[in-house]
Design a protein around this motif. Structure first.
Motif, PDB file in Angstrom:
ATOM      1  N   HIS A  72     -54.658  -1.107  -0.021  1.00  0.00           N
ATOM      2  CA  HIS A  72     -55.641  -0.039   0.183  1.00  0.00           C
ATOM      3  C   HIS A  72     -55.690   0.408   1.649  1.00  0.00           C
ATOM      4  CE1 HIS A  72     -57.604  -3.840   1.089  1.00  0.00           C
ATOM      5  NE2 HIS A  72     -58.359  -3.163   1.934  1.00  0.00           N
ATOM      6  N   HIS A  74     -52.734   0.795   3.520  1.00  0.00           N
ATOM      7  CA  HIS A  74     -51.408   1.279   3.895  1.00  0.00           C
ATOM      8  C   HIS A  74     -51.460   2.650   4.554  1.00  0.00           C
ATOM      9  CE1 HIS A  74     -49.022  -1.621   1.076  1.00  0.00           C
ATOM     10  NE2 HIS A  74     -49.595  -2.235   2.092  1.00  0.00           N
ATOM     11  N   HIS A  75     -52.520   3.403   4.313  1.00  0.00           N
ATOM     12  CA  HIS A  75     -52.659   4.694   4.996  1.00  0.00           C
ATOM     13  C   HIS A  75     -52.747   4.482   6.505  1.00  0.00           C
ATOM     14  CE1 HIS A  75     -57.006   4.261   5.865  1.00  0.00           C
ATOM     15  NE2 HIS A  75     -57.003   3.570   4.734  1.00  0.00           N
ATOM     16  N   GLN A 114     -51.714   6.808  -0.470  1.00  0.00           N
ATOM     17  CA  GLN A 114     -51.764   6.186   0.850  1.00  0.00           C
ATOM     18  C   GLN A 114     -50.913   6.964   1.856  1.00  0.00           C
ATOM     19  OE1 GLN A 114     -53.736   3.478   1.852  1.00  0.00           O
ATOM     20  NE2 GLN A 114     -54.684   3.914  -0.102  1.00  0.00           N
TER      21      GLN A 114
END
Length: 183
Positions: A72, A74-75, A114
C-alpha cells in the motif's frame, strides 16, 4: 449488509489461514511492514533506491521492496524514485530508474493504482521541486514520455503531466509587446 461483509471477512480469513506459501500472517493481519513509522519507511525506500543505483540489480531491488511488506506504500517508492531522477545529474539514474519501474510494473509488484498515485504525487509537487531543481519540469516531461513509451504508464497519466512553457524575453524580437494570440 453487515452480515454480508462479516461473512466475506470470515471467508477471506479462512482462505488466508489455509495459505502457507511464503505469506507471513503478521503482515496479513496488519502487523509487520505497515506498522513502521512513515519516516522510517521513506528512509528504507531511499536506501533501497540508492543501493539499486550503485548495483543495478533489479531482482535484488524487487526482493528488498517486497521485504518491506508495504504494498500500500509502493506509491511512495515510485514518488521517491522519480524525485531521485529529477535531482540526479546525468542520464544514468534516469535510465536505471525507468528500467526498475518497468521491471516492477511487468512483474506486478507495483500495481496500476500505486504507479498512478506515485506519478500524480510528483505532478502535484513539481512546483516545489522546481525551486531546488530548475530543470525539473523538462526532466519530468522527458521521464514521463519515456515511461509511456516503455508501457509503464498509460496515455491518460502521461497527458496529466504538468508542463511549464518557457519564458519569453524582450530580446526575442517583439519589443516586449504582448500579442493577443498568446492569451
Amino acid at each position: 449488509m453487515i452480515r454480508l461483509n462479516s461473512r466475506a471477512a470470515l471467508d477471506r480469513a479462512a482462505v488466508l489461514l489455509k495459505m502457507r506459501a511464503g505469506m507471513r500472517m503478521d503482515s496479513v493481519w496488519g502487523a509487520g511492514g505497515g506498522q513502521r513509522p512513515v519516516k522510517q519507511l521513506i528512509r528504507e525506500v531511499n536506501l533501497l533506491l540508492k543501493e539499486y543505483l550503485l548495483s543495478g540489480e533489479v531482482v535484488e531491488a524487487e526482493r528488498c521492496l517486497k521485504e518491506l511488506e508495504v504494498p500500500h506504500f509502493h506509491h511512495e517508492f515510485v514518488y521517491e524514485a522519480i524525485v531521485m531522477v529529477l535531482e540526479s545529474k546525468g542520464e544514468t539514474a534516469f535510465k536505471m530508474v525507468l528500467q526498475l519501474l518497468k521491471f516492477l510494473w511487468e512483474s506486478s509488484v507495483i500495481t496500476v493504482d500505486q504507479m498512478r498515485r506515485g506519478f500524480q504525487r510528483v505532478y502535484s509537487e513539481i512546483p516545489e521541486i522546481n525551486i531546488d531543481v530548475p530543470r525539473a519540469y523538462s526532466l519530468l516531461e522527458q521521464f514521463v514520455e519515456q515511461s509511456f513509451s516503455a508501457g509503464v504508464i498509460d496515455k491518460k497519466l502521461r497527458d496529466l503531466c504538468p508542463c511549464r512553457g518557457r519564458k519569453r524575453f524582450v530580446s526575442e524580437g517583439d519589443g516586449g509587446r504582448l500579442k493577443l494570440e498568446s492569451y
